[in-house]
Scaffold this active site. Structure first.
Site, PDB file in Angstrom:
ATOM      1  N   GLU A 195     -17.799  31.174  20.478  1.00 19.46           N
ATOM      2  CA  GLU A 195     -18.818  31.592  19.510  1.00 19.46           C
ATOM      3  C   GLU A 195     -20.055  30.821  19.922  1.00 19.46           C
ATOM      4  OE1 GLU A 195     -21.470  31.420  17.596  1.00 19.46           O
ATOM      5  OE2 GLU A 195     -20.616  30.525  15.815  1.00 19.46           O
ATOM      6  N   GLU A 204     -30.549  28.052  21.989  1.00 18.30           N
ATOM      7  CA  GLU A 204     -29.587  27.009  22.375  1.00 18.30           C
ATOM      8  C   GLU A 204     -29.120  27.249  23.810  1.00 18.30           C
ATOM      9  OE1 GLU A 204     -27.245  26.794  18.106  1.00 18.30           O
ATOM     10  OE2 GLU A 204     -26.118  26.273  19.877  1.00 18.30           O
TER      11      GLU A 204
HETATM   12  N1  LIG Z   1     -24.737  28.531  18.301  1.00 22.01           N
HETATM   13  C1  LIG Z   1     -23.456  28.202  18.309  1.00 22.01           C
HETATM   14  N2  LIG Z   1     -22.506  29.064  18.147  1.00 22.01           N
HETATM   15  N3  LIG Z   1     -23.169  26.936  18.495  1.00 22.01           N
HETATM   16  C2  LIG Z   1     -21.785  26.471  18.531  1.00 22.01           C
HETATM   17  C3  LIG Z   1     -21.799  25.305  19.416  1.00 22.01           C
HETATM   18  C4  LIG Z   1     -20.453  24.542  19.429  1.00 22.01           C
HETATM   19  O1  LIG Z   1     -20.032  24.533  20.769  1.00 22.01           O
HETATM   20  C5  LIG Z   1     -20.153  23.226  21.310  1.00 22.01           C
HETATM   21  N4  LIG Z   1     -20.689  23.393  22.657  1.00 22.01           N
HETATM   22  C6  LIG Z   1     -21.880  23.953  23.004  1.00 22.01           C
HETATM   23  N5  LIG Z   1     -22.018  23.966  24.336  1.00 22.01           N
HETATM   24  C7  LIG Z   1     -20.874  23.406  24.846  1.00 22.01           C
HETATM   25  C8  LIG Z   1     -20.407  23.150  26.162  1.00 22.01           C
HETATM   26  N6  LIG Z   1     -21.144  23.479  27.239  1.00 22.01           N
HETATM   27  N7  LIG Z   1     -19.184  22.581  26.324  1.00 22.01           N
HETATM   28  C9  LIG Z   1     -18.438  22.250  25.249  1.00 22.01           C
HETATM   29  N8  LIG Z   1     -18.827  22.457  23.964  1.00 22.01           N
HETATM   30  C10 LIG Z   1     -20.029  23.045  23.777  1.00 22.01           C
HETATM   31  C11 LIG Z   1     -21.078  22.478  20.372  1.00 22.01           C
HETATM   32  O2  LIG Z   1     -20.833  21.078  20.422  1.00 22.01           O
HETATM   33  C12 LIG Z   1     -20.691  23.095  19.039  1.00 22.01           C
HETATM   34  O3  LIG Z   1     -19.517  22.512  18.512  1.00 22.01           O
END
Ligand SMILES: N=C(N)NCC[C@H]1O[C@@H](n2cnc3c(N)ncnc32)[C@H](O)[C@@H]1O
Length: 417
Positions: A195, A204
């Protein structure tokens, strides 16, 4: 007005880099984001230069620019992904509570797992950016995958491990802390679920991580969830927002505050309004999918500049205050011919925590049934701050009524901070 001089093309424009965002006012000033590379054509004065950004020219404040070949200043010391701030924000509960409280979003992912439970048997799944692990635990509860790699870069990961144990999912769910594009897995995955959607779909730019992981860990023929994404746009009226931010200054407490209206336009209408809730009858035309992304073929380089065209026919006369944007994602079935699940964040669906994004015009304009609003939208990813983008809208209005065959060319550039 451009002077004679500024009409000339100077011999060798100088490349400069913006050191911070600037929002131009009036039609002859050029807006830009921190990190944008501009071409300076004429240094008209010590304060204002005639410059170009992505084909559009205008005046820019010289003090905001540094020569492109100048030594990178301390901004190079900062992380262009701003990971400390970004993952720091996901290390607290606020955003996870917001996402989990969003029933439309969370139930859509639950429905995806439920409707594919049989096909998920013995599959290897990665949940990219698992947060509290909700999707991974849906997989463990509702299906029998062989393993779910729940990858989370923020400090929430340690709590996610606890939640997985607390809910007896540790047999299936393995929590890995780290950036998904940097971690090592013991095997390729059959399904990459994430997601990742942000405001206006891409904000983002977590989608870059999804593409990098797809290319590295998704096996040939593996499935992407979401499988596709679309950004939708519609010209709309926004009476209450306009009244709240602009009309307010006409006669507060019986006084005339209209000299503040140019300031209000600059402060409130030059950046997008996130979390705007549009009513279906605010739409002046049928909405249009302006950008469609195929998650199997989309490449990271494609994210630098994404363009979409639109042609709207005004269905009912009204006041055109701005454009509203939202997104829809689709999850294809693991079974050929199986039902696709849709998560639609538009005004005709259950509200989500993303709501919609409103781009206000500098000033509203009356439009009439039959008028045509056509143009294009461009999402420019910030070359320095990699989680940010600028949204630029160009449009014309061709009036349907005989007496005014006006065709106004308009441009709106909204910077994401
Ligand atoms: N706009 C969204 N849906 N944001 C959700 C983002 C969720 O994914 C996690 N997240 C985002 N990018 C990454 C990544 N490259 N690797 C691991 N977790 C991630 C972040 O810490 C949050 O828990």
């Amino acid at each position: 007005m451009q002077t004679e001089k500024e009409d000339e093309d100077d011999a060798s424009p100088q490349e400069c880099v913006a050191m911070s965002d600037f929002t131009g006012s009036g039609s002859d000033q050029l807006s830009f984001s921190c990190g944008d590379k501009l071409l300076v054509h004429i240094k008209s004065s010590s304060d204002w230069w005639w410059a170009e950004l992505r084909g559009v020219r205008g005046y820019v404040p010289a003090s905001y620019l540094r020569p492109g070949d100048a030594e990178e200043e301390d901004t190079s010391l900062e992380d262009p992904w701003q990971d400390e701030e970004y993952f720091g924000s996901y290390g607290t509960l606020r955003l996870h509570l917001e996402m989990l409280s969003d029933k439309s979003r969370t139930e859509a992912y639950r429905q995806v797992i439920l409707s594919n439970s049989a096909s998920l048997r013995n599959k290897v799944v990665m949940d990219l950016g698992c947060g509290t692990g909700i999707i991974s635990m849906f997989c463990a509860q509702l299906a029998q995958p062989s393993v779910v790699y729940a990858v989370e870069a923020s400090s929430m990961a340690e709590y996610t491990r606890q939640l997985v144990r607390q809910n007896n999912c540790e047999e299936v769910v393995t929590v890995l802390q780290g950036r998904a594009e940097e971690i090592e897995l013991p095997e390729q995955v059959d399904v990459l679920v994430s997601e990742w959607m942000g405001n206006c779909l891409l904000f983002e730019f977590m989608v870059e991580s999804v593409l990098l992981v797809r290319d590295r860990w998704l096996r040939e023929g593996g499935v992407m969830w979401p499988s596709s994404a679309a950004l939708t746009l519609v010209p709309c009226q926004a009476d209450s927002y306009y009244a709240e931010k602009m009309a307010f200054w006409e006669q507060p407490y019986g006084l005339d505050f209209t000299p503040l209206q140019p300031l209000a336009q600059q402060e409130f209408f030059t950046k997008p309004k996130f979390s705007h809730l549009i009513e279906p009858n605010d739409c002046l035309t049928a909405p249009c999918d302006v950008i469609c992304l195929d998650m199997y073929t989309l490449q990271v380089k494609d994210l630098e500049e994404i363009k979409g065209q639109f042609h709207f026919c005004v269905e009912k006369s009204g006041v055109f205050h701005g454009f509203t944007a939202w997104f829809t994602v689709h999850f294809e079935s693991l079974e050929t011919g199986g039902a696709t699940v849709e998560l639609n964040t538009g005004p005709n669906s259950e509200p989500t925590h993303w709501k919609q994004t409103l781009f206000m015009l500098d000033r509203p304009i009356s439009v009439y049934a039959g008028d045509l609003i056509s143009g294009n939208i461009v999402l420019y990813r910030n070359p320095v701050w990699r989680r940010h983008m600028t949204v630029t809208l160009h449009w014309n209005i061709n009036s349907a009524t005989e007496e005014t065959d006006n065709c106004q060319a308009n441009t709106k550039s909204s910077l994401y901070t």
